[in-house]
Design an enzyme around this catalytic site. Structure first.
Site, PDB file in Angstrom:
ATOM      1  N   GLU A 150       1.685  -5.454  10.428  1.00 38.37           N
ATOM      2  CA  GLU A 150       1.202  -4.171  10.894  1.00 38.37           C
ATOM      3  C   GLU A 150       2.086  -3.401  11.770  1.00 38.37           C
ATOM      4  OE1 GLU A 150      -1.474  -2.872   8.874  1.00 38.37           O
ATOM      5  OE2 GLU A 150      -2.212  -4.601   7.858  1.00 38.37           O
TER       6      GLU A 150
ATOM      7  N   GLU B 251       1.554   3.463   3.090  1.00 33.95           N
ATOM      8  CA  GLU B 251       1.888   2.609   4.519  1.00 33.95           C
ATOM      9  C   GLU B 251       3.495   2.297   4.150  1.00 33.95           C
ATOM     10  OE1 GLU B 251      -0.587  -0.695   4.940  1.00 33.95           O
ATOM     11  OE2 GLU B 251      -2.363   0.536   4.769  1.00 33.95           O
TER      12      GLU B 251
ATOM     13  N   HIS C 147       1.135  -1.147  -0.022  1.00 33.18           N
ATOM     14  CA  HIS C 147       0.043  -0.016   0.103  1.00 33.18           C
ATOM     15  C   HIS C 147       0.902   1.072  -0.050  1.00 33.18           C
ATOM     16  CE1 HIS C 147      -3.483  -2.657   2.024  1.00 33.18           C
ATOM     17  NE2 HIS C 147      -3.472  -2.509   0.612  1.00 33.18           N
TER      18      HIS C 147
ATOM     19  N   HIS D 262       2.919  -3.740   6.294  1.00 33.03           N
ATOM     20  CA  HIS D 262       1.982  -2.804   6.492  1.00 33.03           C
ATOM     21  C   HIS D 262       1.945  -1.915   7.456  1.00 33.03           C
ATOM     22  CE1 HIS D 262      -0.684  -4.650   3.097  1.00 33.03           C
ATOM     23  NE2 HIS D 262       0.234  -5.191   2.939  1.00 33.03           N
TER      24      HIS D 262
HETATM   25 ZN   LIG Z   1      -1.761  -2.026   4.239  1.00 31.98          ZN
END
Ligand SMILES: [Zn+2]
Length: 448
Positions: free
Chosen positions: A310, A93, A90, A220
């Site tokens: 994350e 990110e 992404h 991410h």
């Molecule tokens: Zn992401």
């Protein structure tokens, strides 16, 4: 392969990662040109253990560069596992992208400084680092700058497609096969799949086809948690309902996720960004269900076990936060990488000691086989315990062994297959190819 490391192993463990912080003291964000330059600087500083290659181009034509670390860059050595880190899928990110640049510099510096732990890792592993899978999206997000907290600007590629919703959906087929005793690994791609995915996704799938990856993480931001497959719920049509969707390797995936969260300075504490995740880990579908994600695809289409990390509440943290983030993640990035050396590994040979590629390795009680690579080698991540393992391939009699896996190094277990007599019926019923259309699910735009 490199032996003799064990003499100073404990010392390396205790003091190995406290050395170099010089490069980490003033970390900046890297635009595309700066990122490319940084990778080539590492390559020139560690030319004998690195290689840079491109797996393809983004929609806007930017190369998707991979930096490889190995004692023999560019070559797969039998029994030496392949590992990958993927960042910035992404585009907005960005922490993973910067952490992977830092990690690259760190591996090079520590290798040069003689750090035993890092030296051993590079000699025994082939490490592939893709700092950005979405360089076009990054440039869009970076224009807004770190202060802008937009949730979606630059998330997709330049055609505004979310790359973590862009992989072929193999879950529906898997969930069907589970009930029908069908194939449990390397599921077939849909017809015409190349035309249904974005260029960046296409490049990554081809990459997976060309390297026999064993372990991977996809970096991410927007939360702080280690997320493991499956991402897609077994009944995605129930809107808003979250249900744990376990893989047959649920225990090992939990352990992999925990390895990261506990080696991370604060992820394991659970409370982050206003969310609570026990031990800093979560099953993907039990958080929220998503389809066509990359980690499920890794597990269902290849031998690779991938988790999704994350790493920051703030998707685009200010440069001033990057050093703290690097120090918080450094041990976790290395510890997770070391997990590729657990379980069992070995060769599958025929009567004449020729390696057999694409043979299946199945473990009793775990409905997910792995296969040998073109060199006849296989890698099967397992928790400590005693297992019954069978190697099989068409035209040969299967061979079964019992093996006990300890907490340390992967146990080596080789197989020698005899040609099956002509009248043996070894038809494998689970190789039929069937396309199932995927169920419609609500579009979910959380961090993953
Ligand atoms: Zn992401």
């Amino acid at each position: 392969m490199w032996l003799g490391w064990n003499i100073v192993w404990l010392g390396a463990l205790l003091m190995g990662l406290n050395g170099t912080v010089a490069w980490a003291s003033d970390i900046q964000h890297h635009h595309y040109e700066e990122l490319v330059r940084a990778l080539f600087v590492v390559q020139s500083e560690c030319p004998y253990i690195t290689r840079i290659y491109s797996i393809g181009r983004s929609v806007e034509g930017r190369h998707l560069y991979v930096l490889e670390f190995s004692d023999n860059p560019g070559i797969h050595e039998a029994m030496e596992p392949e590992f990958k880190y993927v960042g910035n899928m992404h585009g907005n990110e960005v922490l993973g992208r910067e952490l992977l640049i830092q990690l690259s510099q760190f591996l090079c510096e520590e290798y040069r400084a003689g750090n035993q732990r890092i030296t051993r890792l590079i000699h025994d592993t082939r490490i592939h680092i893709l700092p950005t899978m979405n360089p076009d999206g990054y440039e869009v997000a970076a224009k807004q700058g770190p202060e802008f907290n937009g949730y979606l600007v630059g998330r997709g590629n330049s055609r505004e497609v979310d790359l973590n919703r862009n992989f072929p959906d193999l879950n529906a087929l898997m969930y069907y096969y589970e009930k029908t005793n069908g194939r449990n690994h390397h599921l077939p791609l849909p017809d015409n799949w190349e035309h249904q995915v974005e260029l960046e996704t296409l490049a990554v799938i081809k990459w997976m086809q060309n390297y026999n990856f064993v372990l991977s993480a996809n970096l991410h931001g927007g939360a702080v948690v280690a997320n493991y497959p499956f991402d897609k719920s077994r009944d995605p049509r129930i809107r808003g309902k979250t249900t744990y969707s376990a893989t047959p390797d649920d225990k090992i995936f939990k352990k992999l996720a925990r390895t990261y969260s506990y080696a991370h300075s604060w992820m394991h504490k659970g409370w982050n960004c206003g969310d609570f995740f026990d031990e800093g880990i979560t099953n993907g579908a039990s958080w929220y269900s998503l389809s066509k994600g990359m980690q499920d695809f890794n597990y269902l289409y290849t031998n690779c076990f991938e988790i999704t990390l994350e790493l920051s509440c703030d998707k685009f943290p200010p440069a001033s936060a990057l050093s703290r983030e690097w120090l918080g993640n450094r041990e976790a990035l290395i510890s997770f990488l070391e997990q590729v050396h657990h379980g069992i590994k070995g060769m599958v040979y025929d009567n004449n000691n020729n390696p057999i590629g694409n043979a299946e390795i199945s473990v009793a009680g775990i409905n997910h086989d792995v296969t040998t690579g073109v060199d006849g080698d296989y890698f099967r991540l397992l928790l400590p315990g005693t297992y019954t393992v069978t190697a099989s391939t068409s035209g040969y009699l299967p061979s079964t062994s019992t093996v006990t896996v300890g907490p340390a190094e992967a146990i080596q277990l080789h197989f020698y297959l005899k040609v099956a007599p002509k009248d043996t019926n070894l038809t494998q019923s689970h190789h039929s190819k069937k396309n199932l259309s995927s169920a419609k699910v609500p579009l979910n735009l959380g961090p993953r």
